[in-house]
Design an enzyme around this catalytic site. Structure first.
Site, PDB file in Angstrom:
ATOM      1  N   ASN A   1      26.031  15.416  59.504  1.00 37.48           N
ATOM      2  CA  ASN A   1      25.598  14.986  60.546  1.00 37.48           C
ATOM      3  C   ASN A   1      26.858  16.287  60.624  1.00 37.48           C
ATOM      4  OD1 ASN A   1      27.769  13.931  59.064  1.00 37.48           O
ATOM      5  ND2 ASN A   1      27.747  12.432  59.903  1.00 37.48           N
TER       6      ASN A   1
ATOM      7  N   GLY B   1      15.868   2.871  51.131  1.00 34.22           N
ATOM      8  CA  GLY B   1      14.514   1.719  51.974  1.00 34.22           C
ATOM      9  C   GLY B   1      13.474   2.647  52.877  1.00 34.22           C
TER      10      GLY B   1
ATOM     11  N   LYS C   1      11.664   3.388  48.716  1.00 30.06           N
ATOM     12  CA  LYS C   1      11.380   2.459  48.660  1.00 30.06           C
ATOM     13  C   LYS C   1       9.648   2.636  49.467  1.00 30.06           C
ATOM     14  CE  LYS C   1      11.222  -2.743  48.782  1.00 30.06           C
ATOM     15  NZ  LYS C   1      10.634  -2.818  50.353  1.00 30.06           N
TER      16      LYS C   1
ATOM     17  N   ALA D   1      24.385  10.382  44.474  1.00 26.14           N
ATOM     18  CA  ALA D   1      26.125  11.095  44.219  1.00 26.14           C
ATOM     19  C   ALA D   1      26.811  10.350  44.444  1.00 26.14           C
ATOM     20  CB  ALA D   1      25.549  13.180  44.779  1.00 26.14           C
TER      21      ALA D   1
ATOM     22  N   TYR E   1      37.200   5.668  49.382  1.00 27.06           N
ATOM     23  CA  TYR E   1      35.747   7.150  48.359  1.00 27.06           C
ATOM     24  C   TYR E   1      36.058   6.351  47.461  1.00 27.06           C
ATOM     25  CZ  TYR E   1      34.383  10.944  46.296  1.00 27.06           C
ATOM     26  OH  TYR E   1      33.132  11.934  45.712  1.00 27.06           O
TER      27      TYR E   1
ATOM     28  N   TYR F   1      18.290  -2.011  44.166  1.00 26.17           N
ATOM     29  CA  TYR F   1      17.145  -1.422  44.601  1.00 26.17           C
ATOM     30  C   TYR F   1      15.983  -1.082  43.000  1.00 26.17           C
ATOM     31  CZ  TYR F   1      17.182  -1.070  49.510  1.00 26.17           C
ATOM     32  OH  TYR F   1      17.128  -1.962  51.099  1.00 26.17           O
TER      33      TYR F   1
ATOM     34  N   THR G   1      34.759  19.536  41.049  1.00 26.08           N
ATOM     35  CA  THR G   1      33.662  21.164  40.530  1.00 26.08           C
ATOM     36  C   THR G   1      33.986  22.134  41.435  1.00 26.08           C
ATOM     37  OG1 THR G   1      31.132  19.921  40.461  1.00 26.08           O
ATOM     38  CG2 THR G   1      31.141  21.509  41.006  1.00 26.08           C
TER      39      THR G   1
ATOM     40  N   ARG H   1      41.162  19.664  48.460  1.00 25.68           N
ATOM     41  CA  ARG H   1      41.018  19.703  47.004  1.00 25.68           C
ATOM     42  C   ARG H   1      41.862  21.345  46.192  1.00 25.68           C
ATOM     43  NH1 ARG H   1      34.454  18.378  46.709  1.00 25.68           N
ATOM     44  NH2 ARG H   1      34.778  19.775  48.766  1.00 25.68           N
TER      45      ARG H   1
END
Length: 323
Positions: free
Chosen positions: A33, A103, A106, A115, A146, A160, A176, A187
Site C-alpha cells: 500500500n 484465508g 486456505k 514474517a 508492534y 489456522y 537486519t 533504525r
C-alpha cells in the site's frame, strides 16, 4: 512456474525477496500500500515478464486471480518511527491483514510464511533468545503496538494451521541491514550512517552497553527461502548471533566512514530492549543455515548505498534513532 504473492513488496525486506524469487524463476505478484514502502525499490523488476505489482492494503479483502503456491506476508511497519506514527495501522496489518492472507492461503491451498520478529521477546530475561522463550513484553508500552501485532500474528497463524490445516511457516527476524533501508526510518544502522554522512555526532540512547546482532539482508533472505521450503511449522529465529554493543557499533561506523564525530548520549526510550542476540541452533539443525556475510563487508556495501543519497536527502532524514 511457481506463483508467489509477496506483501510489503516495496519495503526493504520485501523488495529483496522479490529479487530472489524472480531470479529463481518464480512468477512474483508484489503487493504494497506504499505507506512505508517505495516503488523505487522494485521498479527495476517492472520490465520482467514474471513480475506484477498490485497497489493494495492487505487489511482489506485480498483477491489474487489464478493459483498461488506461496504467500510471504511481509506487510508491516517495522521501525519505531513508523509504528509510533501509525500505531492503529500497525495493529491492523498484523491482525486483519494476517487474517485475510491466511484465508487466501486456505482458499488457494498455498503455503504461507509469516514474517514475525525478535520483538516478540520484548526486553528479554533470557539471553541469547531461543524459540522456546515466551518473552517479556509491555502490552501497553509505546512498542506494544508492534510487539503485540506480531505475537497475535503468530497465534492466528498457528490457529489456522491446527484448525484449518493451512501449510504455515513463521520466521522470527532479528536486526537486519543492507541496501534499500530508508535513511529516515529511525533504525540504528541508517541512523548512524546518516549522521556520519551529514557530519553530525552519533546519538546513542542509553549508556550504549545495550547489545544488538546485525544480519546482512542476503543472509536473511537465504534463511527465509530455506524455511519456506522446509517442513517445519513452528517459529524459527533467523539472524546473526554476532553480538555487539551499540557503543562499539557507533565506533565501527565512525571508523568506516572516516568521520571525525564523537558519540553523544540521550535518555533510553521506554521499553527499549537491553539485549538482542538470536539463538540460531534450530536454523542450523533444521535448515543447514547460518549467516555468511561478515559485518565489515556488509556495512561497506550498505555505506556505498547510502553514499548515493543527495545532500538534500541526507539533510531531511530523521535525526532521532532508536537502537
Amino acid at each position: 512456474m511457481k506463483r508467489v504473492l509477496i506483501t510489503g513488496a516495496a519495503g526493504f525486506l520485501g523488495s529483496h525477496l522479490c529479487d530472489r524469487f524472480t531470479k529463481d524463476g518464480c512468477y512474483v505478484i508484489a503487493m504494497d500500500n506504499l505507506i512505508t514502502g517505495d516503488l523505487k525499490n522494485i521498479e527495476h523488476l517492472f520490465k520482467l515478464e514474471n513480475f506484477e505489482f498490485h497497489h493494495h492494503d492487505v487489511t482489506k479483502f485480498v483477491h489474487v486471480a489464478g493459483d498461488l503456491d506461496y504467500i510471504l506476508h511481509f506487510a508491516s511497519p517495522a521501525s519505531p518511527i513508523d509504528y509510533l506514527k501509525i500505531p492503529i495501522q500497525t495493529l491492523k496489518v498484523g491482525s486483519l491483514g494476517t487474517h485475510n492472507l491466511l484465508g487466501l492461503a486456505k482458499d488457494k491451498n498455498a503455503r504461507i510464511l509469516i514474517a514475525s520478529t525478535s520483538e516478540v521477546y520484548g526486553d528479554p530475561l533470557v539471553h541469547p533468545q531461543n524459540e522456546d522463550y515466551f518473552g517479556n513484553v509491555n502490552t501497553i508500552g509505546p512498542r506494544g503496538v508492534y510487539d503485540e501485532a506480531k505475537r497475535f500474528q503468530e497465534s492466528i497463524t498457528m490457529a489456522y494451521h491446527t484448525y484449518h490445516g493451512v501449510d504455515t511457516r513463521i520466521v522470527r527476524i532479528f536486526n537486519t541491514y543492507g541496501p534499500r533501508m530508508r535513511l529516515n526510518d529511525g533504525r540504528v544502522v541508517p541512523a548512524f550512517i546518516g549522521q556520519a554522512l551529514r557530519g553530525e555526532d552519533l546519538t546513542i540512547f542509553g549508556d550504549g552497553l545495550q547489545t544488538r546482532s546485525f544480519c546482512y539482508v542476503d543472509d536473511l533472505v537465504e534463511g527465509i527461502v530455506r524455511l519456506l521450503h522446509s517442513d517445519y511449522v513452528y517459529p524459527v529465529n533467523i539472524g546473526n548471533p554476532d553480538e555487539i554493543t551499540i557503543k562499539e557499533f557507533a565506533e565501527e561506523i565512525i571508523q568506516l566512514t572516516n568521520a571525525n564525530q564523537k558519540v553523544v548520549y540521550r535518555p533510553l526510550p521506554t521499553n527499549d530492549p537491553l539485549q538482542r542476540q538470536p539463538d540460531i541452533t534450530k536454523a542450523k539443525e533444521l535448515l543447514d543455515w547460518e549467516p555468511k556475510v561478515k559485518r565489515a563487508e556488509g556495512m561497506q556495501t550498505t555505506l556505498e548505498f547510502f553514499k548515493k543519497f543527495s545532500r538534500e536527502e541526507l539533510s531531511i532524514s530523521e535525526h532521532r534513532n532508536f537502537n
